[in-house]
Design a protein around this motif. Structure first.
Motif, mmCIF file in Angstrom:
data_model
loop_
_atom_site.group_PDB
_atom_site.id
_atom_site.type_symbol
_atom_site.label_atom_id
_atom_site.label_comp_id
_atom_site.label_asym_id
_atom_site.label_seq_id
_atom_site.Cartn_x
_atom_site.Cartn_y
_atom_site.Cartn_z
ATOM 1 N N LEU A 119 -8.322 -0.342 -13.038
ATOM 2 C CA LEU A 119 -7.172 -1.142 -12.619
ATOM 3 C C LEU A 119 -6.192 -0.317 -11.792
ATOM 4 O O LEU A 119 -5.636 -0.816 -10.812
ATOM 5 N N GLN A 120 -6.006 0.946 -12.176
ATOM 6 C CA GLN A 120 -5.093 1.787 -11.406
ATOM 7 C C GLN A 120 -5.621 2.006 -9.992
ATOM 8 O O GLN A 120 -4.868 1.943 -9.023
ATOM 9 N N ILE A 121 -6.902 2.254 -9.865
ATOM 10 C CA ILE A 121 -7.489 2.473 -8.540
ATOM 11 C C ILE A 121 -7.345 1.206 -7.686
ATOM 12 O O ILE A 121 -6.921 1.271 -6.522
ATOM 13 N N LEU A 122 -7.668 0.052 -8.251
ATOM 14 C CA LEU A 122 -7.527 -1.205 -7.512
ATOM 15 C C LEU A 122 -6.068 -1.504 -7.174
ATOM 16 O O LEU A 122 -5.754 -1.935 -6.066
ATOM 17 N N TYR A 123 -5.186 -1.270 -8.127
ATOM 18 C CA TYR A 123 -3.758 -1.475 -7.922
ATOM 19 C C TYR A 123 -3.250 -0.586 -6.786
ATOM 20 O O TYR A 123 -2.463 -1.019 -5.944
ATOM 21 N N THR A 124 -3.716 0.647 -6.772
ATOM 22 C CA THR A 124 -3.329 1.575 -5.705
ATOM 23 C C THR A 124 -3.806 1.066 -4.354
ATOM 24 O O THR A 124 -3.048 1.049 -3.391
ATOM 25 N N PHE A 125 -5.075 0.663 -4.280
ATOM 26 C CA PHE A 125 -5.627 0.181 -3.011
ATOM 27 C C PHE A 125 -4.853 -1.027 -2.496
ATOM 28 O O PHE A 125 -4.563 -1.113 -1.307
ATOM 29 N N VAL A 126 -4.525 -1.947 -3.363
ATOM 30 C CA VAL A 126 -3.909 -3.189 -2.920
ATOM 31 C C VAL A 126 -2.390 -3.057 -2.780
ATOM 32 O O VAL A 126 -1.847 -3.211 -1.688
ATOM 33 N N PHE A 127 -1.717 -2.756 -3.871
ATOM 34 C CA PHE A 127 -0.259 -2.848 -3.894
ATOM 35 C C PHE A 127 0.439 -1.607 -3.348
ATOM 36 O O PHE A 127 1.347 -1.716 -2.532
ATOM 37 N N LEU A 128 0.025 -0.433 -3.789
ATOM 38 C CA LEU A 128 0.728 0.768 -3.326
ATOM 39 C C LEU A 128 0.428 1.055 -1.859
ATOM 40 O O LEU A 128 1.300 1.508 -1.121
ATOM 41 N N THR A 129 -0.792 0.767 -1.417
ATOM 42 C CA THR A 129 -1.109 0.955 -0.004
ATOM 43 C C THR A 129 -0.316 -0.028 0.862
ATOM 44 O O THR A 129 0.232 0.358 1.899
ATOM 45 N N ALA A 130 -0.237 -1.282 0.437
ATOM 46 C CA ALA A 130 0.548 -2.270 1.190
ATOM 47 C C ALA A 130 2.020 -1.872 1.221
ATOM 48 O O ALA A 130 2.674 -1.975 2.266
ATOM 49 N N ALA A 131 2.524 -1.404 0.104
ATOM 50 C CA ALA A 131 3.929 -0.997 0.043
ATOM 51 C C ALA A 131 4.191 0.221 0.927
ATOM 52 O O ALA A 131 5.201 0.266 1.642
ATOM 53 N N ALA A 132 3.307 1.192 0.885
ATOM 54 C CA ALA A 132 3.478 2.383 1.719
ATOM 55 C C ALA A 132 3.393 2.023 3.202
ATOM 56 O O ALA A 132 4.156 2.546 4.021
ATOM 57 N N THR A 133 2.499 1.117 3.546
ATOM 58 C CA THR A 133 2.371 0.672 4.936
ATOM 59 C C THR A 133 3.640 -0.055 5.384
ATOM 60 O O THR A 133 4.145 0.187 6.482
ATOM 61 N N ALA A 134 4.161 -0.932 4.543
ATOM 62 C CA ALA A 134 5.400 -1.654 4.878
ATOM 63 C C ALA A 134 6.569 -0.692 5.012
ATOM 64 O O ALA A 134 7.387 -0.827 5.927
ATOM 65 N N LEU A 135 6.639 0.273 4.129
ATOM 66 C CA LEU A 135 7.716 1.257 4.196
ATOM 67 C C LEU A 135 7.631 2.067 5.483
ATOM 68 O O LEU A 135 8.644 2.284 6.160
ATOM 69 N N THR A 136 6.431 2.480 5.848
ATOM 70 C CA THR A 136 6.231 3.214 7.098
ATOM 71 C C THR A 136 6.640 2.360 8.293
ATOM 72 O O THR A 136 7.317 2.840 9.208
ATOM 73 N N HIS A 137 6.249 1.096 8.281
ATOM 74 C CA HIS A 137 6.619 0.175 9.363
ATOM 75 C C HIS A 137 8.140 0.027 9.454
ATOM 76 O O HIS A 137 8.712 0.081 10.541
ATOM 77 N N TYR A 138 8.764 -0.140 8.306
ATOM 78 C CA TYR A 138 10.222 -0.288 8.265
ATOM 79 C C TYR A 138 10.912 0.961 8.809
ATOM 80 O O TYR A 138 11.831 0.868 9.630
ATOM 81 N N LEU A 139 10.483 2.117 8.378
ATOM 82 C CA LEU A 139 11.113 3.371 8.819
ATOM 83 C C LEU A 139 10.880 3.612 10.309
ATOM 84 O O LEU A 139 11.782 4.051 11.015
ATOM 85 N N ARG A 140 9.680 3.316 10.796
ATOM 86 C CA ARG A 140 9.391 3.475 12.221
ATOM 87 C C ARG A 140 10.262 2.537 13.047
ATOM 88 O O ARG A 140 10.846 2.943 14.059
#
Length: 164
Positions: A119-140
């Motif tokens: 579950l942690q691996i799947l959660y990381t792939f889906v939620f944390l990756t999406a969040a990190a991508t959104a954060l990067t987009h926001y900061l850029r």
């Protein structure tokens, strides 16, 4: 949050109260996932007055601490997580799993521990990756907005100079 993780009395969680432990784990993960997705949507839609630079890292940290707490509770069941004895061990194992390093010094032997690791691996792939991508987009986007319209280092400007 990290200080609270190390100080809060978590002895009430574990195999002796498994229904409560699993319920809290699922509710916490769902809540953090919903809040993360909300931030992702706000960033992608460009909603004003959002603070993903503050909220997303806090939610990501909270999700890591939820998994660490769950591993700590699971480790109270002998043979479930071999090598995990302390809160620091649980946090370390969570981060090693998150980073997909897998040193092998702590291993999930029980079915419940393996389920949580999956579950942690799947959660990381889906939620944390999406969040990190959104954060990067926001900061850029924020950085480009701050620089203003005077961008001289664009590829198009360099290409025009070469063709003249």
């Amino acid at each position: 949050m990290v200080i609270a993780y190390f100080l809060l009395p978590l002895n009430g969680l574990g195999p002796h109260r498994s229904a409560l432990s699993w319920t809290l784990f699922v509710l916490a993960l769902v809540l953090v996932a919903v809040l993360l997705l909300r931030q992702v949507v706000h960033v992608l839609l460009g909603h004003p007055n959002v603070r993903p630079g503050l909220v997303i890292p806090l939610l990501m940290t909270l999700s890591i601490l939820v998994f660490a707490t769950t591993y700590l509770a699971l480790a109270q069941n002998p043979g479930e997580l071999v090598g995990l004895d302390t809160r620091l061990d649980a946090l370390y194992f969570t981060l090693v799993t998150l980073a997909t390093v897998g040193y092998g010094d702590i291993t999930p032997h029980g079915q419940a521990a393996r389920l949580v690791a999956i579950l942690q691996i799947l959660y990381t792939f889906v939620f944390l990756t999406a969040a990190a991508t959104a954060l990067t987009h926001y900061l850029r986007t924020a950085l480009l907005r701050q620089r203003g319209p005077h961008r001289h280092d664009t590829p198009a400007a360099g290409a025009d100079a070469d063709t003249e």
